[in-house]
Design an enzyme around this catalytic site. Sequence first.
Site, PDB file in Angstrom:
ATOM      1  N   ALA A  63       0.577  -1.228   0.171  1.00  0.00           N
ATOM      2  CA  ALA A  63       0.144   0.114   0.010  1.00  0.00           C
ATOM      3  C   ALA A  63       0.920   1.254  -0.192  1.00  0.00           C
ATOM      4  O   ALA A  63       1.902   1.206   0.817  1.00  0.00           O
ATOM      5  CB  ALA A  63      -0.864  -0.079   1.270  1.00  0.00           C
ATOM      6  N   GLU A 110      -0.068  -9.228  -0.582  1.00  0.00           N
ATOM      7  CA  GLU A 110      -1.398  -9.589  -1.252  1.00  0.00           C
ATOM      8  C   GLU A 110      -2.022 -10.153  -1.822  1.00  0.00           C
ATOM      9  O   GLU A 110      -3.382 -11.034  -1.969  1.00  0.00           O
ATOM     10  CB  GLU A 110      -2.434  -8.642  -0.109  1.00  0.00           C
ATOM     11  CG  GLU A 110      -2.162  -8.632   1.452  1.00  0.00           C
ATOM     12  CD  GLU A 110      -2.366  -7.745   2.790  1.00  0.00           C
ATOM     13  OE1 GLU A 110      -2.003  -6.147   2.316  1.00  0.00           O
ATOM     14  OE2 GLU A 110      -2.789  -7.751   3.278  1.00  0.00           O
TER      15      GLU A 110
HETATM   16  N1  3HC Z   1       4.334   4.328  -0.014  1.00  0.00           N
HETATM   17  C1  3HC Z   1       4.904   4.563   0.107  1.00  0.00           C
HETATM   18  N2  3HC Z   1       6.326   4.875  -1.032  1.00  0.00           N
HETATM   19  C2  3HC Z   1       6.836   3.400  -0.421  1.00  0.00           C
HETATM   20  C3  3HC Z   1       7.118   2.801  -0.254  1.00  0.00           C
HETATM   21  C4  3HC Z   1       5.760   2.756  -0.329  1.00  0.00           C
HETATM   22  N3  3HC Z   1       4.874   1.314   0.154  1.00  0.00           N
HETATM   23  N4  3HC Z   1       8.044   1.681  -0.166  1.00  0.00           N
HETATM   24  C5  3HC Z   1       8.621   3.128  -0.469  1.00  0.00           C
HETATM   25  N5  3HC Z   1       8.173   3.926  -0.741  1.00  0.00           N
HETATM   26  C6  3HC Z   1       9.450   4.532  -1.463  1.00  0.00           C
HETATM   27  C7  3HC Z   1      10.682   5.488  -0.324  1.00  0.00           C
HETATM   28  O1  3HC Z   1       9.509   6.629   0.631  1.00  0.00           O
HETATM   29  C8  3HC Z   1      10.862   5.838  -0.933  1.00  0.00           C
HETATM   30  O2  3HC Z   1      11.265   7.141  -1.571  1.00  0.00           O
HETATM   31  P1  3HC Z   1      12.261   8.468  -1.836  1.00  0.00           P
HETATM   32  O3  3HC Z   1      12.330   8.357  -2.946  1.00  0.00           O
HETATM   33  O4  3HC Z   1      11.301   9.953  -1.804  1.00  0.00           O
HETATM   34  O5  3HC Z   1      12.622   8.742  -0.436  1.00  0.00           O
HETATM   35  C9  3HC Z   1      11.764   5.460  -2.654  1.00  0.00           C
HETATM   36  O6  3HC Z   1       9.766   4.487  -2.494  1.00  0.00           O
HETATM   37  C10 3HC Z   1      12.618   4.337  -2.560  1.00  0.00           C
HETATM   38  O7  3HC Z   1      12.102   4.151  -1.101  1.00  0.00           O
HETATM   39  P2  3HC Z   1      13.947   2.720  -0.923  1.00  0.00           P
HETATM   40  O8  3HC Z   1      14.778   3.563  -0.592  1.00  0.00           O
HETATM   41  O9  3HC Z   1      13.231   2.230   0.570  1.00  0.00           O
HETATM   42  O10 3HC Z   1      14.228   2.285  -1.513  1.00  0.00           O
HETATM   43  P3  3HC Z   1      15.243   0.553  -1.448  1.00  0.00           P
HETATM   44  O11 3HC Z   1      15.084   0.221  -2.839  1.00  0.00           O
HETATM   45  O12 3HC Z   1      15.912   0.015  -0.105  1.00  0.00           O
HETATM   46  O13 3HC Z   1      13.722  -0.062  -1.318  1.00  0.00           O
HETATM   47  C11 3HC Z   1      12.227  -1.375  -0.663  1.00  0.00           C
HETATM   48  C12 3HC Z   1      12.521  -0.797  -1.699  1.00  0.00           C
HETATM   49  C13 3HC Z   1      12.874  -2.605   0.080  1.00  0.00           C
HETATM   50  C14 3HC Z   1      10.250  -1.602  -1.257  1.00  0.00           C
HETATM   51  C15 3HC Z   1      11.692  -0.973   1.264  1.00  0.00           C
HETATM   52  O14 3HC Z   1      11.215   0.662   0.171  1.00  0.00           O
HETATM   53  C16 3HC Z   1      10.538  -1.014   1.401  1.00  0.00           C
HETATM   54  O15 3HC Z   1      10.922  -1.458   2.569  1.00  0.00           O
HETATM   55  N6  3HC Z   1       9.142  -0.346   1.737  1.00  0.00           N
HETATM   56  C17 3HC Z   1       8.676  -1.285   2.302  1.00  0.00           C
HETATM   57  C18 3HC Z   1       7.955  -2.082   1.820  1.00  0.00           C
HETATM   58  C19 3HC Z   1       6.534  -2.161   2.542  1.00  0.00           C
HETATM   59  O16 3HC Z   1       6.611  -2.145   3.948  1.00  0.00           O
HETATM   60  N7  3HC Z   1       4.863  -2.571   3.029  1.00  0.00           N
HETATM   61  C20 3HC Z   1       3.791  -2.939   3.217  1.00  0.00           C
HETATM   62  C21 3HC Z   1       3.218  -1.834   2.715  1.00  0.00           C
HETATM   63  S1  3HC Z   1       1.604  -1.967   4.304  1.00  0.00           S
HETATM   64  C22 3HC Z   1       0.856  -2.320   3.605  1.00  0.00           C
HETATM   65  O17 3HC Z   1       0.996  -3.068   2.456  1.00  0.00           O
HETATM   66  C23 3HC Z   1      -0.708  -2.667   3.942  1.00  0.00           C
HETATM   67  C24 3HC Z   1      -1.528  -3.435   3.037  1.00  0.00           C
HETATM   68  O18 3HC Z   1      -1.129  -4.339   4.062  1.00  0.00           O
HETATM   69  C25 3HC Z   1      -2.934  -3.417   3.539  1.00  0.00           C
END
Ligand code: 3HC
Length: 715
Positions: A63, A110
């Site tokens: 998300a 998901e």
């Molecule tokens: N939403 C919005 N922005 C996101 C994002 C997300 N899910 N994941 C990453 N970003 C953004 C970061 O803020 C960053 O933005 P910026 O360049 O403006 O600072 C950019 O994407 C790149 O992120 P990283 O620097 O972390 O890039 P990496 O390549 O090192 O890592 C990644 C990529 C492994 C995908 C890492 O970003 C990450 O772990 N993201 C979070 C994943 C996550 O927690 N997903 C679950 C979200 S909650 C959810 O899905 C709820 C659902 O159950 C309903």
Amino acid sequence: MSELVTFTIQDGVALIQVNNPPVNALSPGVPEGIEDAINQAESRPDAIAVVLSGAGRTFVAGADIHELELAAWGKGAGGPDLHGLLQRIEDCAKPVVMAIHGTALGGGLELAMAGHFRVAVKDALLGQPEVNLGIIPGAEGTQRLPRLVGVEKAIAMCVSGKPLKAQEALAAGLLDAIVEGDLVFDAAAFARERAKRGGPYAKTRERHDKLGSQQQNASLFAAGRETARKTRRNMLAPLKAVDAIEAAATLPFQEGCRRERKLFAECLESDQCKALIHAFFGERSVAKVPDVPKETRAFMVHKAAIIGAGTMGAGIAMACVNAGIPVLLKDSKQEALDSGMANIRRNYEISVSRGRFTPELAHQRIAMIHPQLDFADFDSADLVVEAVFEDLELKKRIFAEVDKVTKPECVLASNTSTLSIDEIASACSRARMVVGLHFFSPANVMRLIEIVRGQSTSKEVLATATGLAKRLSKVGVVVGNCAGFVGNRIMFPYMYEAQFLVEEGATPEQVDKTLTDWGMAMGIFAVDDMAGIDVAWRVRRELQHFSEPGVRRPLVADKLYELGRLGQKTGAGWYRYSEDRKAVPDPEILRLIRQTAAQAGIPQRPLTSQEILERSLYALINEGAHVLEEGFASRASDIDVIYINGYGFPAWRGGPMFYADTVGLRNIYGRIVEFHRQMGARWQPAPLLKRLAEQEKTFRAFDAERGMGAATVRS
Ligand code: 3HC
Ligand code: NAI
């Protein structure tokens, strides 16, 4: 089709691609785009199957966390409602194959689980990391995951938040195949083949074969809750994730989804969720240094040279080779070099015995470290990290030597924890190439690096350092060159306040327990013993702490030093240590504390947990406000990131500055004013704290107003 989702048909397969850089998050428009594409795929006679993939570097990383943040602060709808979309995908009459590369995380996984099949490249990662944001999977992940991988694995994934590698995911039943060639091409071939075999295609929501019986599951849920309590102490979401998985195993699918939705909403409303999302964006903003544009050219680091094979040098060498950077490891003494290499070998052996590395991989890594006593080959290094004793003259001598034996574009870094980078840089002819890389111990494990910017450090060198931190899978925070930099500078007032509390009647174990119960990974006395009582003693002298007249100085710590109770390494410090390094309260210390207090005329009284917390934490926050105002930290959130990643501050409290916001700066300022009145000069309130408190503002708002905010919500 929306620009966020593209649709084409190739050789009888509908190819749907999510194209929402940088990580294909499920932002508004993406779920709608996918649903339109599925409808179209189903209606087109020239498509017999569907493949859904992600454009760019990844599948779907979940998300949109910006949306979740808005919702957490009561300013948005609460993340995407994917219920209808996921059901639509599962109900598609044509086989839907999810083609995964990069990461399928959170809502991404998901989405993938609603497909009829999942294929992935071999380095893909699949996980439910929501707990790291203080929430549980909220798009039916807690309901579909146990149906695919079983209850036990689902609990492990949702509680730890750790992703599975493709091979593990295949073995667990989360993937149907790993493809070697072009992902979309191979996924399309897979999809065509499944379509030719004919339907109906299995819907994950209708599967029950892995859900187990109530009897089988009882112990799994009990163990899952126990693990959640132990490994994710004080956190709400991991326990709620277990509750939601329990619902999957005991209720019909639709009811289970409703239960998940309710638990998800409870998490989203929690302060823990706000704090963890703050920490997530804070961590991502540290690499954005205000005056170092993204396009700044960084130097390539193909080879590193490390000087000093002691505790830190050996750890830094491992961190480098683990990231594929070969290392020249130099020491001045053969025994020190041998002992450093022996430590490195032992470390890798432990990793092999724990199954983290194969013996071959460990061997390869060790072979990338070249031990040496001279400067041979230093001219081929792109980066030098000096990690010799904490002695300014010695460091200056080394920098002068290194200046001569390295190429002009080699970055010269010092791992000093207290000395001035400018002083060190003054010993060589290229101060612009000099930077501090303050790793934390153990350097191959701890994520934090303080990147210390000297007055001449060039932007290119800073860009190199932030890039290197990322490559080492660490969090590099750029800080200014003040005594103790940011982390240690603000730790000392906190540590000393804890010592004053003990001199006034508390015990070290009472203070430590109060702090760990509150959420700190370790109590401050245990930290002092681990780092070494002599280390803090030396810092007190070098940084001239307490040189100002009238400022109270801690008394017992010096006595420990004089008694040779230097902490863990001598088996005794604030605590006594058993063979296995377990800290045991020591009556002798208590006698020493009481005697010292009596001699100094310090009255004794019982101290409450509230006073212990307020005095120790507010000392940290007040110094944090000084550091911020003086510009040694660019953002309040940088201090939070430093404390979470280097000092065991609970991420679910968001870091010290975010925590201060949640208590209210007016409240904190009020208490500090009282402390100042009662206890004198050391409690002088930081002017920034006073200003923000009077304006009813927060540190987050302070960051945002200067255009430095990491987050979507500014309050
Ligand atoms: N939403 C919005 N922005 C996101 C994002 C997300 N899910 N994941 C990453 N970003 C953004 C970061 O803020 C960053 O933005 P910026 O360049 O403006 O600072 C950019 O994407 C790149 O992120 P990283 O620097 O972390 O890039 P990496 O390549 O090192 O890592 C990644 C990529 C492994 C995908 C890492 O970003 C990450 O772990 N993201 C979070 C994943 C996550 O927690 N997903 C679950 C979200 S909650 C959810 O899905 C709820 C659902 O159950 C309903
Ligand atoms: P250490 O005492 O374990 O290792 C220092 C090493 O430097 C020894 O092996 C010594 O033989 C070697 N050395 C001394 N003079 C040398 C020279 N002229 N040429 C080559 N090698 C030489 O020290 P430690 O703990 O590894 O600390 C190193 C640096 O890292 C210090 O500046 C310290 O302040 C800093 N630091 C230490 C942390 C810790 O927790 N130990 C944390 C963060 C930084």
